[in-house]
Design a protein around this motif. Structure first.
Motif, PDB file in Angstrom:
ATOM      1  N   ILE A  69      62.518 142.880-188.944  1.00  0.00           N
ATOM      2  CA  ILE A  69      63.980 143.023-188.857  1.00  0.00           C
ATOM      3  C   ILE A  69      64.697 141.692-189.064  1.00  0.00           C
ATOM      4  N   ASP A  70      63.966 140.586-188.943  1.00  0.00           N
ATOM      5  CA  ASP A  70      64.584 139.272-189.073  1.00  0.00           C
ATOM      6  C   ASP A  70      63.894 138.513-190.212  1.00  0.00           C
ATOM      7  N   GLU A  71      64.638 138.338-191.291  1.00  0.00           N
ATOM      8  CA  GLU A  71      64.081 137.733-192.494  1.00  0.00           C
ATOM      9  C   GLU A  71      63.569 136.312-192.227  1.00  0.00           C
ATOM     10  N   GLN A  72      64.324 135.578-191.372  1.00  0.00           N
ATOM     11  CA  GLN A  72      63.942 134.206-191.014  1.00  0.00           C
ATOM     12  C   GLN A  72      62.566 134.186-190.346  1.00  0.00           C
ATOM     13  N   ASP A  73      62.364 135.154-189.447  1.00  0.00           N
ATOM     14  CA  ASP A  73      61.088 135.211-188.733  1.00  0.00           C
ATOM     15  C   ASP A  73      59.941 135.501-189.706  1.00  0.00           C
ATOM     16  N   GLU A  74      60.206 136.361-190.666  1.00  0.00           N
ATOM     17  CA  GLU A  74      59.149 136.653-191.642  1.00  0.00           C
ATOM     18  C   GLU A  74      58.834 135.396-192.473  1.00  0.00           C
ATOM     19  N   ILE A  75      59.879 134.632-192.794  1.00  0.00           N
ATOM     20  CA  ILE A  75      59.667 133.382-193.536  1.00  0.00           C
ATOM     21  C   ILE A  75      58.827 132.409-192.707  1.00  0.00           C
ATOM     22  N   ILE A  76      59.127 132.328-191.420  1.00  0.00           N
ATOM     23  CA  ILE A  76      58.361 131.438-190.535  1.00  0.00           C
ATOM     24  C   ILE A  76      56.899 131.879-190.457  1.00  0.00           C
ATOM     25  N   VAL A  77      56.689 133.184-190.311  1.00  0.00           N
ATOM     26  CA  VAL A  77      55.317 133.699-190.233  1.00  0.00           C
ATOM     27  C   VAL A  77      54.565 133.389-191.530  1.00  0.00           C
ATOM     28  N   ASN A  78      55.203 133.710-192.647  1.00  0.00           N
ATOM     29  CA  ASN A  78      54.564 133.489-193.944  1.00  0.00           C
ATOM     30  C   ASN A  78      54.280 131.999-194.187  1.00  0.00           C
ATOM     31  N   SER A  79      55.245 131.150-193.853  1.00  0.00           N
ATOM     32  CA  SER A  79      55.072 129.708-194.068  1.00  0.00           C
ATOM     33  C   SER A  79      53.969 129.153-193.184  1.00  0.00           C
ATOM     34  N   THR A  80      53.885 129.662-191.950  1.00  0.00           N
ATOM     35  CA  THR A  80      52.839 129.192-191.036  1.00  0.00           C
ATOM     36  C   THR A  80      51.458 129.578-191.563  1.00  0.00           C
ATOM     37  N   ILE A  81      51.350 130.789-192.088  1.00  0.00           N
ATOM     38  CA  ILE A  81      50.070 131.233-192.655  1.00  0.00           C
ATOM     39  C   ILE A  81      49.671 130.306-193.811  1.00  0.00           C
ATOM     40  N   ASN A  82      50.641 130.004-194.688  1.00  0.00           N
ATOM     41  CA  ASN A  82      50.339 129.133-195.826  1.00  0.00           C
ATOM     42  C   ASN A  82      49.989 127.718-195.381  1.00  0.00           C
ATOM     43  N   LEU A  83      50.767 127.195-194.418  1.00  0.00           N
ATOM     44  CA  LEU A  83      50.493 125.860-193.882  1.00  0.00           C
ATOM     45  C   LEU A  83      49.078 125.796-193.318  1.00  0.00           C
ATOM     46  N   ALA A  84      48.743 126.775-192.483  1.00  0.00           N
ATOM     47  CA  ALA A  84      47.426 126.800-191.852  1.00  0.00           C
ATOM     48  C   ALA A  84      46.328 126.839-192.915  1.00  0.00           C
ATOM     49  N   HIS A  85      46.477 127.739-193.864  1.00  0.00           N
ATOM     50  CA  HIS A  85      45.427 127.870-194.884  1.00  0.00           C
ATOM     51  C   HIS A  85      45.298 126.598-195.716  1.00  0.00           C
ATOM     52  N   ASN A  86      46.433 125.961-196.019  1.00  0.00           N
ATOM     53  CA  ASN A  86      46.380 124.719-196.797  1.00  0.00           C
ATOM     54  C   ASN A  86      45.709 123.588-196.020  1.00  0.00           C
ATOM     55  N   LEU A  87      45.782 123.673-194.682  1.00  0.00           N
ATOM     56  CA  LEU A  87      45.111 122.669-193.847  1.00  0.00           C
ATOM     57  C   LEU A  87      43.677 123.094-193.496  1.00  0.00           C
ATOM     58  N   GLY A  88      43.247 124.234-194.041  1.00  0.00           N
ATOM     59  CA  GLY A  88      41.891 124.718-193.768  1.00  0.00           C
ATOM     60  C   GLY A  88      41.743 125.397-192.415  1.00  0.00           C
ATOM     61  N   LEU A  89      42.860 125.874-191.868  1.00  0.00           N
ATOM     62  CA  LEU A  89      42.823 126.527-190.555  1.00  0.00           C
ATOM     63  C   LEU A  89      42.966 128.042-190.711  1.00  0.00           C
ATOM     64  N   SER A  90      42.476 128.783-189.721  1.00  0.00           N
ATOM     65  CA  SER A  90      42.703 130.226-189.728  1.00  0.00           C
ATOM     66  C   SER A  90      43.918 130.549-188.864  1.00  0.00           C
ATOM     67  N   VAL A  91      44.452 131.760-189.045  1.00  0.00           N
ATOM     68  CA  VAL A  91      45.692 132.145-188.363  1.00  0.00           C
ATOM     69  C   VAL A  91      45.530 133.458-187.610  1.00  0.00           C
ATOM     70  N   VAL A  92      45.989 133.446-186.377  1.00  0.00           N
ATOM     71  CA  VAL A  92      46.047 134.665-185.571  1.00  0.00           C
ATOM     72  C   VAL A  92      47.520 134.978-185.322  1.00  0.00           C
ATOM     73  N   ALA A  93      47.921 136.230-185.511  1.00  0.00           N
ATOM     74  CA  ALA A  93      49.277 136.643-185.140  1.00  0.00           C
ATOM     75  C   ALA A  93      49.210 137.320-183.777  1.00  0.00           C
ATOM     76  N   GLU A  94      50.040 136.825-182.843  1.00  0.00           N
ATOM     77  CA  GLU A  94      50.126 137.430-181.504  1.00  0.00           C
ATOM     78  C   GLU A  94      51.242 138.467-181.497  1.00  0.00           C
ATOM     79  N   GLY A  95      51.207 139.374-180.562  1.00  0.00           N
ATOM     80  CA  GLY A  95      52.328 140.302-180.362  1.00  0.00           C
ATOM     81  C   GLY A  95      52.429 141.367-181.435  1.00  0.00           C
ATOM     82  N   VAL A  96      51.293 141.809-181.973  1.00  0.00           N
ATOM     83  CA  VAL A  96      51.297 142.865-182.995  1.00  0.00           C
ATOM     84  C   VAL A  96      51.398 144.222-182.289  1.00  0.00           C
ATOM     85  N   GLU A  97      52.574 144.827-182.383  1.00  0.00           N
ATOM     86  CA  GLU A  97      52.827 146.052-181.628  1.00  0.00           C
ATOM     87  C   GLU A  97      52.884 147.298-182.501  1.00  0.00           C
TER      88      GLU A  97
END
Ligand code: C2E
Ligand code: MG
Ligand code: MG
Ligand code: MG
Length: 283
Positions: free
Chosen positions: A211-239
């Motif tokens: 519902i919040d485009e900004q939040d989706e951008i943050i989630v997507n950017s964090t996933i890309n940042l993590a992967h570019n740094l060689g890290l894995s990503v867990v999303a919390e609060g998946v309802e």
């Protein structure tokens, strides 16, 4: 590990302590009793691999069953305990439970990890490191089966000391994750130097990402940042299934949340491991 032994000699000295605050005193006293009288319980919430849709591990989350108040959530007592010396025996108790339960599940044939949460003062505590070593040996659990979650503020409080301490923990094979990522302030310069393998995106971004485009951008950017740094990503609060799907689209690695399961007592988690569509069933 004997909580009683650790509690002896624990002086609850705190420079910020307000002697006129009865609630604070009451909570501290009650919590010391809670450890002694086994009112604490570690609940377990599963974490799912978004490629295989299978459980990879559990996060241990503390619950306090108070005889009069009922079950007290961690937000109501951990912030208080964190400001006292009691956080050491409390975290030792959590660590012993996490390691003990993980060893039991692995002996039963479940290839899973258990994650636990650390408070700021735990990170640089040499006693905790010694206790960790001892517990892994005692329960014959390989270090890589245990994960420790820390928040950004926990590390950025004193980044150089945290770095030194975290290297010692990581040397035991223990997997380190940054919890609630995005809510604190963290320096990317430090982040890349830390022996951290995973970023956990805070649930506040995940829950509103449809519902919040900004939040989706943050989630997507964090996933890309993590992967570019060689890290894995867990999303919390998946309802919801919709959010689960969207996270898959964004190539997020893992998901944790009420859609999969709420945190539950160990016995329920064992039944869940045997029966859930998210687990492989009997090992
Ligand atoms: P956390 O480590 O970020 O844990 C995730 C929190 O999100 C848990 O709350 C969990 O029950 C909740 N959660 C999981 N999935 C969902 C979802 O789909 N929707 C919503 N709305 N919430 C979800 P909990 O158990 O109340 O714990 C709160 C915080 O307390 C934890 O946040 C952690 O920071 C702290 N905590 C819990 N146990 C411990 C512990 O043993 N030691 C320390 N130091 N902190 C702990
Ligand atoms: Mg956590
Ligand atoms: Mg979190
Ligand atoms: Mg949190």
């Amino acid at each position: 590990y004997h909580a009683k032994r650790a509690l002896k000699g624990v002086a609850v000295y705190d420079p910020e302590f307000d002697p006129h605050s009865p609630t604070r005193l009451e909570i501290m006293g009650a919590l010391r009793r809670a450890i002694r009288e086994s009112q604490l319980e570690l609940y377990f919430q599963p974490k799912i691999d978004l490629l295989t849709h299978r459980v990879t591990g559990f996060e241990g989350l503390l619950r306090w069953h108070h005889p009069e108040i009922g079950t007290v959530p961690p937000v109501d007592f951990i912030p208080i305990v964190e400001k006292s010396n009691l956080i050491y025996p409390l975290t030792c108790w959590v660590m012993a439970e996490s390691i003990r339960q993980c060893a039991i599940w692995r002996r039963e044939g479940h290839d899973i990890t258990v994650a636990m949460n650390l408070s700021a003062s735990n990170v640089t505590d040499e006693r905790l490191l010694a206790e960790l070593r001892q517990l892994l040996t005692q329960y014959d659990l390989p270090g890589h089966c245990l994960e420790m979650e820390l928040t950004e503020s926990t590390i950025m409080n004193d980044p150089e000391r945290a770095l030194t301490a975290l290297k010692k923990i990581a040397a035991l094979g223990v997997h380190l994750s940054i919890d609630d990522f995005g809510t604190g302030y963290s320096s990317l310069a430090y982040l890349k130097r830390l022996p951290v393998g995973t970023l956990k995106i805070d649930k506040s971004f995940v829950m509103d990402m449809l519902i919040d485009e900004q939040d989706e951008i943050i989630v997507n950017s964090t996933i890309n940042l993590a992967h570019n740094l060689g890290l894995s990503v867990v999303a919390e609060g998946v309802e919801s299934q919709e959010i689960y799907q969207r996270l898959q689209d964004h190539k997020c690695d893992s998901a944790q949340g009420f859609l999969i399961a709420r945190p539950m007592p160990a016995a329920d988690a064992t039944r869940w491991l045997l029966n859930s569509q998210w687990s492989g069933g009997l090992p």
